[in-house]
Design an enzyme around this catalytic site. Sequence first.
Site, mmCIF file in Angstrom:
data_model
loop_
_atom_site.group_PDB
_atom_site.id
_atom_site.type_symbol
_atom_site.label_atom_id
_atom_site.label_comp_id
_atom_site.label_asym_id
_atom_site.label_seq_id
_atom_site.Cartn_x
_atom_site.Cartn_y
_atom_site.Cartn_z
ATOM 1 N N CYS A 111 -6.504 -15.349 37.019
ATOM 2 C CA CYS A 111 -5.554 -16.383 37.466
ATOM 3 C C CYS A 111 -6.202 -17.482 38.306
ATOM 4 O O CYS A 111 -5.615 -18.549 38.476
ATOM 5 C CB CYS A 111 -4.427 -15.743 38.278
ATOM 6 S SG CYS A 111 -3.546 -14.469 37.390
ATOM 7 N N HIS A 249 -0.882 -20.376 43.717
ATOM 8 C CA HIS A 249 -0.703 -19.602 42.497
ATOM 9 C C HIS A 249 0.712 -19.029 42.510
ATOM 10 O O HIS A 249 1.208 -18.609 43.555
ATOM 11 C CB HIS A 249 -1.736 -18.477 42.446
ATOM 12 C CG HIS A 249 -1.604 -17.603 41.242
ATOM 13 N ND1 HIS A 249 -1.500 -18.118 39.963
ATOM 14 C CD2 HIS A 249 -1.546 -16.259 41.103
ATOM 15 C CE1 HIS A 249 -1.391 -17.127 39.110
ATOM 16 N NE2 HIS A 249 -1.413 -15.979 39.765
ATOM 17 N N ASN A 279 4.252 -15.999 35.902
ATOM 18 C CA ASN A 279 2.822 -16.116 36.167
ATOM 19 C C ASN A 279 2.101 -16.517 34.877
ATOM 20 O O ASN A 279 2.006 -15.719 33.949
ATOM 21 C CB ASN A 279 2.319 -14.762 36.689
ATOM 22 C CG ASN A 279 0.846 -14.775 37.032
ATOM 23 O OD1 ASN A 279 0.140 -15.743 36.746
ATOM 24 N ND2 ASN A 279 0.381 -13.699 37.646
HETATM 25 O O1 UT7 Z 1 -2.081 -12.405 38.990
HETATM 26 C C1 UT7 Z 1 -1.979 -11.035 39.254
HETATM 27 C C2 UT7 Z 1 -0.652 -10.589 38.766
HETATM 28 N N1 UT7 Z 1 -0.044 -9.532 39.450
HETATM 29 C C3 UT7 Z 1 0.883 -9.685 40.421
HETATM 30 O O2 UT7 Z 1 1.117 -10.725 40.906
HETATM 31 C C4 UT7 Z 1 1.615 -8.454 40.845
HETATM 32 C C5 UT7 Z 1 1.852 -8.343 42.307
HETATM 33 N N2 UT7 Z 1 2.885 -7.357 42.548
HETATM 34 C C6 UT7 Z 1 4.182 -7.660 42.458
HETATM 35 O O3 UT7 Z 1 4.534 -8.803 42.230
HETATM 36 C C7 UT7 Z 1 5.189 -6.561 42.702
HETATM 37 O O4 UT7 Z 1 4.514 -5.401 43.170
HETATM 38 C C8 UT7 Z 1 6.004 -6.210 41.414
HETATM 39 C C9 UT7 Z 1 6.945 -7.346 41.103
HETATM 40 C C10 UT7 Z 1 5.058 -5.985 40.247
HETATM 41 C C11 UT7 Z 1 6.828 -4.967 41.643
HETATM 42 O O5 UT7 Z 1 7.690 -5.131 42.761
HETATM 43 P P1 UT7 Z 1 7.808 -3.971 43.845
HETATM 44 O O6 UT7 Z 1 8.792 -4.420 44.823
HETATM 45 O O7 UT7 Z 1 6.401 -3.681 44.332
HETATM 46 O O8 UT7 Z 1 8.420 -2.797 42.984
HETATM 47 P P2 UT7 Z 1 7.822 -1.333 42.747
HETATM 48 O O9 UT7 Z 1 6.618 -1.389 41.891
HETATM 49 O O10 UT7 Z 1 7.734 -0.648 44.071
HETATM 50 O O11 UT7 Z 1 9.014 -0.662 41.915
HETATM 51 C C12 UT7 Z 1 10.268 -0.424 42.510
HETATM 52 C C13 UT7 Z 1 11.166 0.238 41.481
HETATM 53 C C14 UT7 Z 1 10.510 1.423 40.767
HETATM 54 O O12 UT7 Z 1 11.521 2.394 40.539
HETATM 55 P P3 UT7 Z 1 11.664 3.656 41.518
HETATM 56 O O13 UT7 Z 1 10.358 4.359 41.441
HETATM 57 O O14 UT7 Z 1 11.965 3.094 42.874
HETATM 58 O O15 UT7 Z 1 12.797 4.405 40.897
HETATM 59 C C15 UT7 Z 1 10.071 0.845 39.470
HETATM 60 O O16 UT7 Z 1 10.011 1.798 38.443
HETATM 61 O O17 UT7 Z 1 11.480 -0.717 40.460
HETATM 62 C C16 UT7 Z 1 11.166 -0.139 39.183
HETATM 63 N N3 UT7 Z 1 10.740 -1.228 38.299
HETATM 64 C C17 UT7 Z 1 11.608 -1.962 37.592
HETATM 65 N N4 UT7 Z 1 12.945 -1.907 37.475
HETATM 66 C C18 UT7 Z 1 13.535 -2.808 36.676
HETATM 67 C C19 UT7 Z 1 9.487 -1.686 38.055
HETATM 68 N N5 UT7 Z 1 9.518 -2.706 37.198
HETATM 69 C C20 UT7 Z 1 10.828 -2.893 36.893
HETATM 70 C C21 UT7 Z 1 11.513 -3.809 36.058
HETATM 71 N N6 UT7 Z 1 12.848 -3.731 35.996
HETATM 72 N N7 UT7 Z 1 10.869 -4.759 35.347
#
Ligand code: UT7
Length: 365
Positions: A111, A249, A279
């Site tokens: 990125c 970004h 992104n």
């Molecule tokens: O350029 C590099 C690109 N990468 C990034 O920028 C990623 C940086 N990270 C993030 O932006 C965030 O960590 C995410 C948006 C990817 C995830 O957000 P989060 O607040 O860290 O969520 P999490 O991974 O802690 O997941 C929370 C819950 C989980 O369920 P449980 O375990 O609490 O039951 C996930 O399974 O949300 C669930 N989950 C979803 N639910 C609905 C994960 N993805 C999704 C989804 N829709 N798409």
Amino acid sequence: MTHASIVGWGKCLPPGVLSNDDLATFLDTSDEWVMTRTGIRTRRISHVSLGEMATVAAKRALACAGLAGRDLGLIVVGTTSYDDQCPNQASGLQRALGADGCAAMDVNTACTSFLYGLSTATAMIRTGVVRTALVVGAELISPFMDWRNRDVAVLFGDGAAAVVLQASERDEGLQLEKLGCYGEAREILRIHGMGGAYANQGRVLGDTSWQFEGQEIFKKAVAGMSLACEDVLSRAGLTADDIDLVVPHQANQRIIEFVAKRAGVPMERVYVNVQRYGNMSAATVPVALCEALEEGRIRPGARLLMPAFGGGLTFCAHLVRWGERTTPLDTSDAELPPCERSGLQLVHDLMVRKTRGAAVPTHDA
Ligand code: UT7
């Protein structure tokens, strides 16, 4: 001292829009989850190659600068999703622009590739290697996406944008930058299936699986971007009050807010368009720059701070002094071919191709 003014800019967003509701038709997700966790509402899905998007963006940037392809001494394409690894993306763009004979190179730092490319091209102008350069940030992520994985499928989109740099005695363009990489954390973002390690193993083209530790990436992104902003501001002898606009970004609205808070810049002075495009990796910062200009958010002489992070995990921040001109000198009639299919239909096409194990296509760059 010779400086590298930014004299042209242009973007190319494919017309296919994919909404959160579209994603929820085939993934266990919702508009509410994606909006609250990321700030993303829609992203674009391309019906054309990376080269076609990059060419349209580049033609628009050249017209904006009042220049032609033959005026270029260097083309740098920042991307992770090349149409081909050999020949490189930049040579195809050189041919499409009629920029015969000029230097042409790709830069891949995920990125941050556009900003690493901006550093590379600026350094070559400052040292007199070339006088005029095109720097592109372009990404075609949709064919490499694992559309069964909601952790990643909701986050990314396709797009391209470019800037033209020109040698100048005026003290403008890139002033200072910090480039870095947390190589020890590189495994937290890995796309299996994309690269030579997977060649000749009977794997279907584009059949990827994403190793993606979202929360760890989030923390490293905030840490790296904040460190880079602090480094640049302190070396420049500036404070947050001296920054007219942060153009970061755009991976996640919450990451942007954390970085802005740590840097001490209020959100009114931060440009955000993540809601529209998600992104777009290397394309994200230059598209945001183009749109900030289109919306009149960048005034003549403005000081911009552009922090970014990406796979690797690379991070950086660039301090840019804008020039006098904030409007294009000319416009280009370059357009993508029309597309009859919606963003959702294009994603379905990709999934069907993957299931059937499509043969490796050949194409003209
Ligand atoms: O350029 C590099 C690109 N990468 C990034 O920028 C990623 C940086 N990270 C993030 O932006 C965030 O960590 C995410 C948006 C990817 C995830 O957000 P989060 O607040 O860290 O969520 P999490 O991974 O802690 O997941 C929370 C819950 C989980 O369920 P449980 O375990 O609490 O039951 C996930 O399974 O949300 C669930 N989950 C979803 N639910 C609905 C994960 N993805 C999704 C989804 N829709 N798409």
